[in-house]
Design a protein around this motif. Structure first.
Motif, PDB file in Angstrom:
ATOM      1  N   UNK A 132      39.557  34.945  39.603  1.00 36.99           N
ATOM      2  CA  UNK A 132      40.599  34.535  40.543  1.00 36.99           C
ATOM      3  C   UNK A 132      41.463  35.735  40.916  1.00 36.99           C
ATOM      4  N   UNK A 133      41.010  36.924  40.522  1.00 34.11           N
ATOM      5  CA  UNK A 133      41.779  38.143  40.797  1.00 34.11           C
ATOM      6  C   UNK A 133      41.906  38.397  42.297  1.00 34.11           C
ATOM      7  N   UNK A 134      40.846  38.117  43.041  1.00 37.25           N
ATOM      8  CA  UNK A 134      40.873  38.381  44.487  1.00 37.25           C
ATOM      9  C   UNK A 134      41.810  37.394  45.198  1.00 37.25           C
ATOM     10  N   UNK A 135      41.792  36.123  44.749  1.00 35.76           N
ATOM     11  CA  UNK A 135      42.708  35.126  45.320  1.00 35.76           C
ATOM     12  C   UNK A 135      44.157  35.525  45.057  1.00 35.76           C
ATOM     13  N   UNK A 136      44.401  36.012  43.851  1.00 38.40           N
ATOM     14  CA  UNK A 136      45.758  36.407  43.478  1.00 38.40           C
ATOM     15  C   UNK A 136      46.199  37.593  44.347  1.00 38.40           C
ATOM     16  N   UNK A 137      45.322  38.563  44.493  1.00 39.54           N
ATOM     17  CA  UNK A 137      45.600  39.754  45.302  1.00 39.54           C
ATOM     18  C   UNK A 137      45.899  39.348  46.751  1.00 39.54           C
ATOM     19  N   UNK A 138      45.060  38.442  47.268  1.00 36.85           N
ATOM     20  CA  UNK A 138      45.229  37.963  48.646  1.00 36.85           C
ATOM     21  C   UNK A 138      46.586  37.259  48.817  1.00 36.85           C
ATOM     22  N   UNK A 139      46.936  36.415  47.864  1.00 39.22           N
ATOM     23  CA  UNK A 139      48.201  35.662  47.973  1.00 39.22           C
ATOM     24  C   UNK A 139      49.378  36.622  48.064  1.00 39.22           C
ATOM     25  N   UNK A 140      49.343  37.685  47.266  1.00 36.94           N
ATOM     26  CA  UNK A 140      50.463  38.631  47.257  1.00 36.94           C
ATOM     27  C   UNK A 140      50.459  39.492  48.513  1.00 36.94           C
ATOM     28  N   UNK A 141      49.306  40.042  48.839  1.00 38.81           N
ATOM     29  CA  UNK A 141      49.245  41.009  49.941  1.00 38.81           C
ATOM     30  C   UNK A 141      49.366  40.329  51.304  1.00 38.81           C
ATOM     31  N   UNK A 142      48.577  39.284  51.515  1.00 43.19           N
ATOM     32  CA  UNK A 142      48.485  38.700  52.858  1.00 43.19           C
ATOM     33  C   UNK A 142      49.436  37.535  53.100  1.00 43.19           C
ATOM     34  N   UNK A 143      49.706  36.740  52.060  1.00 42.54           N
ATOM     35  CA  UNK A 143      50.592  35.587  52.268  1.00 42.54           C
ATOM     36  C   UNK A 143      52.045  35.952  51.989  1.00 42.54           C
ATOM     37  N   UNK A 144      52.249  36.746  50.943  1.00 37.84           N
ATOM     38  CA  UNK A 144      53.608  37.113  50.550  1.00 37.84           C
ATOM     39  C   UNK A 144      54.058  38.397  51.241  1.00 37.84           C
ATOM     40  N   UNK A 145      53.100  39.286  51.537  1.00 35.30           N
ATOM     41  CA  UNK A 145      53.423  40.545  52.193  1.00 35.30           C
ATOM     42  C   UNK A 145      54.070  41.572  51.273  1.00 35.30           C
ATOM     43  N   UNK A 146      53.724  41.507  49.975  1.00 40.70           N
ATOM     44  CA  UNK A 146      54.247  42.494  49.025  1.00 40.70           C
ATOM     45  C   UNK A 146      53.119  43.420  48.573  1.00 40.70           C
ATOM     46  N   UNK A 147      53.512  44.489  47.885  1.00 40.37           N
ATOM     47  CA  UNK A 147      52.520  45.450  47.390  1.00 40.37           C
ATOM     48  C   UNK A 147      51.792  44.885  46.175  1.00 40.37           C
ATOM     49  N   UNK A 148      50.509  45.198  46.059  1.00 38.47           N
ATOM     50  CA  UNK A 148      49.728  44.721  44.910  1.00 38.47           C
ATOM     51  C   UNK A 148      48.561  45.659  44.649  1.00 38.47           C
ATOM     52  N   UNK A 149      48.259  45.849  43.354  1.00 38.97           N
ATOM     53  CA  UNK A 149      47.115  46.674  42.956  1.00 38.97           C
ATOM     54  C   UNK A 149      46.380  45.996  41.811  1.00 38.97           C
ATOM     55  N   UNK A 150      45.058  46.181  41.787  1.00 39.81           N
ATOM     56  CA  UNK A 150      44.285  45.734  40.630  1.00 39.81           C
ATOM     57  C   UNK A 150      44.479  46.728  39.487  1.00 39.81           C
ATOM     58  N   UNK A 151      44.551  46.211  38.270  1.00 38.03           N
ATOM     59  CA  UNK A 151      44.612  47.089  37.090  1.00 38.03           C
ATOM     60  C   UNK A 151      43.504  46.658  36.136  1.00 38.03           C
ATOM     61  N   UNK A 152      42.554  47.552  35.919  1.00 33.79           N
ATOM     62  CA  UNK A 152      41.392  47.282  35.051  1.00 33.79           C
ATOM     63  C   UNK A 152      41.838  47.230  33.586  1.00 33.79           C
ATOM     64  N   UNK A 153      41.197  46.371  32.813  1.00 28.69           N
ATOM     65  CA  UNK A 153      41.636  46.107  31.426  1.00 28.69           C
ATOM     66  C   UNK A 153      41.680  47.330  30.524  1.00 28.69           C
ATOM     67  N   UNK A 154      40.928  48.383  30.876  1.00 27.84           N
ATOM     68  CA  UNK A 154      40.894  49.556  29.996  1.00 27.84           C
ATOM     69  C   UNK A 154      42.075  50.500  30.239  1.00 27.84           C
ATOM     70  N   UNK A 155      42.855  50.228  31.279  1.00 31.41           N
ATOM     71  CA  UNK A 155      44.050  51.048  31.543  1.00 31.41           C
ATOM     72  C   UNK A 155      45.066  50.844  30.416  1.00 31.41           C
ATOM     73  N   UNK A 156      45.972  51.813  30.278  1.00 29.81           N
ATOM     74  CA  UNK A 156      46.930  51.724  29.171  1.00 29.81           C
ATOM     75  C   UNK A 156      48.381  51.663  29.641  1.00 29.81           C
TER      76      UNK A 156
END
Lengths: 226, 81
Positions: free
Chosen positions: A13-37
């Motif tokens: 559901x990561x893509x849906x979440x990204x879409x909701x923030x970027x396209x519906x809410x109009x705020x900044x959003x980035x994916x963060x992969x689980x191995x990041x610290x």
């Protein structure tokens, strides 16, 4: 406001979440992969639904061992907003960021439909745009959403108004019809229903969008000088 | 080498709908004497020779990852492998 969407192997559901923030809410959003610290530079973190690590062992158990979880715990401890939806909720309980656990649905079925939720607490950073007692239509899609905690924990959830959403018609056997709870500090929300799937009328409803506008409103009031 | 046999069970206070469904099936095929069925997990963890105390690390692994102590109990046996 800048959001992070955590991504684990098996998140879906990561893509849906990204879409909701970027396209519906109009705020900044980035994916963060689980191995990041690190979650430096982010103002809010969204832990999406799916089947991280194939639900091996228990839902959320493997994801909770990821590198990013150390950063997430620090982020939450700093009082910044964290939202876990569905598998994200399961991960937050496994991480101890929220009390209780999610059990197999009482009827053993995977439930996938839109349900009516009651907004039990609209005095949170996630729900300030809803009216008290408002009923909203949000989709669910889970096989293990049956919220459980012991009596002592339930009493403290009730005493502190930590039960944020309840089901109008309980689909999974959850204790006290609980659909979503917040931590005692009020900055970590976990819920089984998917607000990101109800962010535009074109997909059948937009009742979930107010959850995201609530987060942004609160953040602006705290961080932006008008 | 040690072989650790770990048994994970749902706490008594937790309903087990899967166990109830299996009980129903057993009754249906003629085992009316079945009073209850509870379903758990069995794990075998093989541990290489180590200076660390095996009992201690098994407990740690159970508490940190292998079980969720909010809903589950566990017990284990350590055998020579």
């Amino acid at each position: 406001m800048k959001f992070a969407v955590l991504v684990f192997p098996g998140s879906n559901c990561d893509v849906d979440m990204y879409h909701a923030i970027k396209d519906e809410l109009g705020e900044e959003v980035e994916y963060v992969w689980h191995s990041e610290t690190s979650l430096d530079g982010f103002d809010g973190v969204l832990v999406p639904g799916g089947f991280s690590y194939g639900d091996y062992l228990r839902c959320g158990a493997m994801a909770n061992q990821s590198n990013i979880m150390t950063a997430l715990k620090e982020f939450a401890a700093a009082g910044k907003p964290v939202l876990g939806v569905c598998n994200g909720f399961q991960i937050l309980t496994e991480a101890g960021l929220l009390p209780g656990a999610l059990l197999r649905n009482k009827n053993l079925k995977f439930m996938c439909r839109t349900v009516t939720l009651n907004v039990e607490n609209n005095n949170t950073l996630f729900t300030n745009q809803y009216a008290a007692g408002e009923q909203i239509e949000i989709p669910i899609a889970h096989g293990e959403g049956n919220y459980y905690c012991d009596e002592e924990t339930l009493a403290s959830l009730q005493a502190n108004n930590q039960i944020v959403f309840t089901y109008d018609n309980n689909p999974n056997g959850s204790l006290q019809n609980i659909a979503g709870i917040i931590n005692e500090q009020g900055n970590v929300l976990g819920m089984m229903p998917h607000p990101e799937r109800a962010a535009n009328e074109i997909v059948g409803g937009a009742d979930g969008l107010k959850l995201f506008t609530s987060i942004v409103k609160q953040w602006r009031e705290q961080h932006v000088n008008n | 080498m040690k072989k650790v046999k770990i048994y994970v069970t749902l706490k008594e206070s937790i309903l087990d709908p899967q166990g109830s469904a299996v009980k129903g099936s057993l009754e249906k095929i003629g085992y009316g004497e079945v009073a209850d069925v509870r379903i758990g997990k069995y794990l075998e963890v093989t541990i290489a020779d180590t200076d660390r105390d095996v009992d201690t690390i098994v407990k740690e692994m159970c508490e940190k990852v292998l079980t969720n102590t909010v809903i589950e109990n566990y017990r284990y046996e350590i055998e020579e492998a």
